[in-house]
Motif scaffolding. Structure first.
Motif, PDB file in Angstrom:
ATOM      1  N   VAL A   1      -8.902   3.620 -19.718  1.00 32.47           N
ATOM      2  CA  VAL A   1      -7.888   2.715 -19.159  1.00 32.47           C
ATOM      3  C   VAL A   1      -6.511   3.095 -19.714  1.00 32.47           C
ATOM      4  CG1 VAL A   1      -7.068   0.317 -19.074  1.00 32.47           C
ATOM      5  CG2 VAL A   1      -9.501   0.822 -18.741  1.00 32.47           C
ATOM      6  N   ALA A   2      -6.434   3.347 -21.018  1.00 30.22           N
ATOM      7  CA  ALA A   2      -5.158   3.713 -21.646  1.00 30.22           C
ATOM      8  C   ALA A   2      -4.623   5.026 -21.081  1.00 30.22           C
ATOM      9  CB  ALA A   2      -5.325   3.810 -23.164  1.00 30.22           C
ATOM     10  N   THR A   3      -5.512   5.978 -20.819  1.00 33.33           N
ATOM     11  CA  THR A   3      -5.086   7.259 -20.238  1.00 33.33           C
ATOM     12  C   THR A   3      -4.495   7.048 -18.853  1.00 33.33           C
ATOM     13  OG1 THR A   3      -6.752   8.465 -21.505  1.00 33.33           O
ATOM     14  CG2 THR A   3      -5.860   9.569 -19.555  1.00 33.33           C
ATOM     15  N   ILE A   4      -5.176   6.245 -18.031  1.00 31.37           N
ATOM     16  CA  ILE A   4      -4.664   5.948 -16.679  1.00 31.37           C
ATOM     17  C   ILE A   4      -3.302   5.270 -16.780  1.00 31.37           C
ATOM     18  CG2 ILE A   4      -5.028   4.514 -14.611  1.00 31.37           C
ATOM     19  CD1 ILE A   4      -6.939   6.854 -14.588  1.00 31.37           C
ATOM     20  N   ARG A   5      -3.192   4.284 -17.667  1.00 34.01           N
ATOM     21  CA  ARG A   5      -1.924   3.559 -17.834  1.00 34.01           C
ATOM     22  C   ARG A   5      -0.811   4.495 -18.320  1.00 34.01           C
ATOM     23  NH1 ARG A   5      -2.511  -1.264 -15.197  1.00 34.01           N
ATOM     24  NH2 ARG A   5      -4.192  -2.539 -16.014  1.00 34.01           N
ATOM     25  N   SER A   6      -1.153   5.428 -19.209  1.00 34.47           N
ATOM     26  CA  SER A   6      -0.129   6.341 -19.749  1.00 34.47           C
ATOM     27  C   SER A   6       0.413   7.280 -18.669  1.00 34.47           C
ATOM     28  CB  SER A   6      -0.692   7.151 -20.919  1.00 34.47           C
ATOM     29  OG  SER A   6      -1.573   8.147 -20.460  1.00 34.47           O
ATOM     30  N   ARG A   7      -0.345   7.440 -17.602  1.00 34.27           N
ATOM     31  CA  ARG A   7       0.094   8.264 -16.465  1.00 34.27           C
ATOM     32  C   ARG A   7       0.742   7.393 -15.383  1.00 34.27           C
ATOM     33  NH1 ARG A   7      -5.442  11.880 -15.893  1.00 34.27           N
ATOM     34  NH2 ARG A   7      -5.221  12.971 -17.883  1.00 34.27           N
ATOM     35  N   ASN A   8       1.155   6.204 -15.770  1.00 31.63           N
ATOM     36  CA  ASN A   8       1.748   5.223 -14.846  1.00 31.63           C
ATOM     37  C   ASN A   8       0.778   4.783 -13.753  1.00 31.63           C
ATOM     38  OD1 ASN A   8       4.266   5.095 -16.162  1.00 31.63           O
ATOM     39  ND2 ASN A   8       4.856   7.008 -15.187  1.00 31.63           N
ATOM     40  N   GLY A   9      -0.515   4.854 -14.062  1.00 31.80           N
ATOM     41  CA  GLY A   9      -1.529   4.378 -13.129  1.00 31.80           C
ATOM     42  C   GLY A   9      -1.794   2.901 -13.326  1.00 31.80           C
ATOM     43  N   ARG A  10      -2.223   2.259 -12.256  1.00 32.59           N
ATOM     44  CA  ARG A  10      -2.555   0.832 -12.295  1.00 32.59           C
ATOM     45  C   ARG A  10      -3.963   0.655 -11.735  1.00 32.59           C
ATOM     46  NH1 ARG A  10       2.661  -0.155  -8.669  1.00 32.59           N
ATOM     47  NH2 ARG A  10       1.574   1.593  -7.706  1.00 32.59           N
ATOM     48  N   PHE A  11      -4.600  -0.440 -12.103  1.00 34.30           N
ATOM     49  CA  PHE A  11      -5.907  -0.806 -11.546  1.00 34.30           C
ATOM     50  C   PHE A  11      -5.648  -1.903 -10.529  1.00 34.30           C
ATOM     51  CE2 PHE A  11      -6.921   1.484 -15.289  1.00 34.30           C
ATOM     52  CZ  PHE A  11      -8.187   2.026 -15.085  1.00 34.30           C
TER      53      PHE A  11
ATOM     54  N   SER B   1       0.824  -1.216   0.000  1.00 31.67           N
ATOM     55  CA  SER B   1       0.000   0.000   0.000  1.00 31.67           C
ATOM     56  C   SER B   1       0.854   1.260   0.000  1.00 31.67           C
ATOM     57  CB  SER B   1      -0.980  -0.005   1.171  1.00 31.67           C
ATOM     58  OG  SER B   1      -0.285  -0.114   2.383  1.00 31.67           O
ATOM     59  N   SER B   2       2.076   1.175   0.502  1.00 36.32           N
ATOM     60  CA  SER B   2       2.964   2.342   0.512  1.00 36.32           C
ATOM     61  C   SER B   2       3.401   2.750  -0.898  1.00 36.32           C
ATOM     62  CB  SER B   2       4.195   2.058   1.375  1.00 36.32           C
ATOM     63  OG  SER B   2       4.897   0.930   0.868  1.00 36.32           O
ATOM     64  N   ASP B   3       3.250   1.854  -1.889  1.00 34.51           N
ATOM     65  CA  ASP B   3       3.651   2.155  -3.265  1.00 34.51           C
ATOM     66  C   ASP B   3       2.497   2.665  -4.134  1.00 34.51           C
ATOM     67  OD1 ASP B   3       6.168   1.349  -2.593  1.00 34.51           O
ATOM     68  OD2 ASP B   3       6.185  -0.456  -3.829  1.00 34.51           O
ATOM     69  N   ILE B   4       1.311   2.826  -3.565  1.00 35.28           N
ATOM     70  CA  ILE B   4       0.159   3.297  -4.328  1.00 35.28           C
ATOM     71  C   ILE B   4       0.294   4.803  -4.556  1.00 35.28           C
ATOM     72  CG2 ILE B   4      -2.345   3.655  -4.236  1.00 35.28           C
ATOM     73  CD1 ILE B   4      -2.481   0.973  -2.742  1.00 35.28           C
ATOM     74  N   THR B   5       0.018   5.227  -5.793  1.00 33.28           N
ATOM     75  CA  THR B   5       0.111   6.651  -6.130  1.00 33.28           C
ATOM     76  C   THR B   5      -1.280   7.205  -6.444  1.00 33.28           C
ATOM     77  OG1 THR B   5       0.333   6.398  -8.527  1.00 33.28           O
ATOM     78  CG2 THR B   5       2.352   6.153  -7.212  1.00 33.28           C
ATOM     79  N   ALA B   6      -1.368   8.527  -6.604  1.00 36.82           N
ATOM     80  CA  ALA B   6      -2.638   9.181  -6.937  1.00 36.82           C
ATOM     81  C   ALA B   6      -3.147   8.760  -8.313  1.00 36.82           C
ATOM     82  CB  ALA B   6      -2.469  10.694  -6.887  1.00 36.82           C
TER      83      ALA B   6
END
Length: 120
Positions: free
Chosen positions: A54-64, A4-9
């Motif tokens: 989903v692609a936009t989130i991924r392009s911002r280094n976001g994960r689900f 959980s410490s590695d979760i980002t906005a």
């Protein structure tokens, strides 16, 4: 395995409840922006809209991410992410939202509704 410490906005947390809702602000903004287009879209285009979010989130280094019972998070992959996004796009689409989109992005005036009820 993601602690959980590695979760980002930019990450999107799967699951129900206030914690995930409070965290997913960027995701919910993207969904809100796409909803008017989504309401009017054909089925195949609805899937395309969800995939683009989903692609936009991924392009911002976001994960689900989904919380594992052992206390760490796992990325659920694009298929589950697209399903979650499609669900989010459908949620909150009341008849009022559909009506706003139908009349070109504005809420019907009170006298518009009254004249419909009178049949004229």
């Amino acid at each position: 395995q993601i602690p959980s410490s590695d979760i980002t906005a930019n990450d999107v947390l799967m699951g129900r409840g206030g914690g995930t809702n409070r965290h997913n602000t960027h995701f919910r903004e993207l969904v809100s922006e796409a909803q008017p287009q989504y309401v009017q879209a054909r089925k195949k285009d609805k899937t395309r809209i969800a995939r683009s979010i989903v692609a936009t989130i991924r392009s911002r280094n976001g994960r689900f991410l989904k919380l594992h019972p052992n206390g760490y998070y796992l990325d659920v992959g694009d298929k589950q992410a697209t399903l979650k996004t499609s669900q989010a796009l459908r949620e909150g689409l009341s008849g009022r939202m559909r009506e706003i989109v139908k009349v070109g992005g504005r809420a019907p005036k009170a006298d518009d509704r009254a004249s419909k009820k009178k049949g004229g």
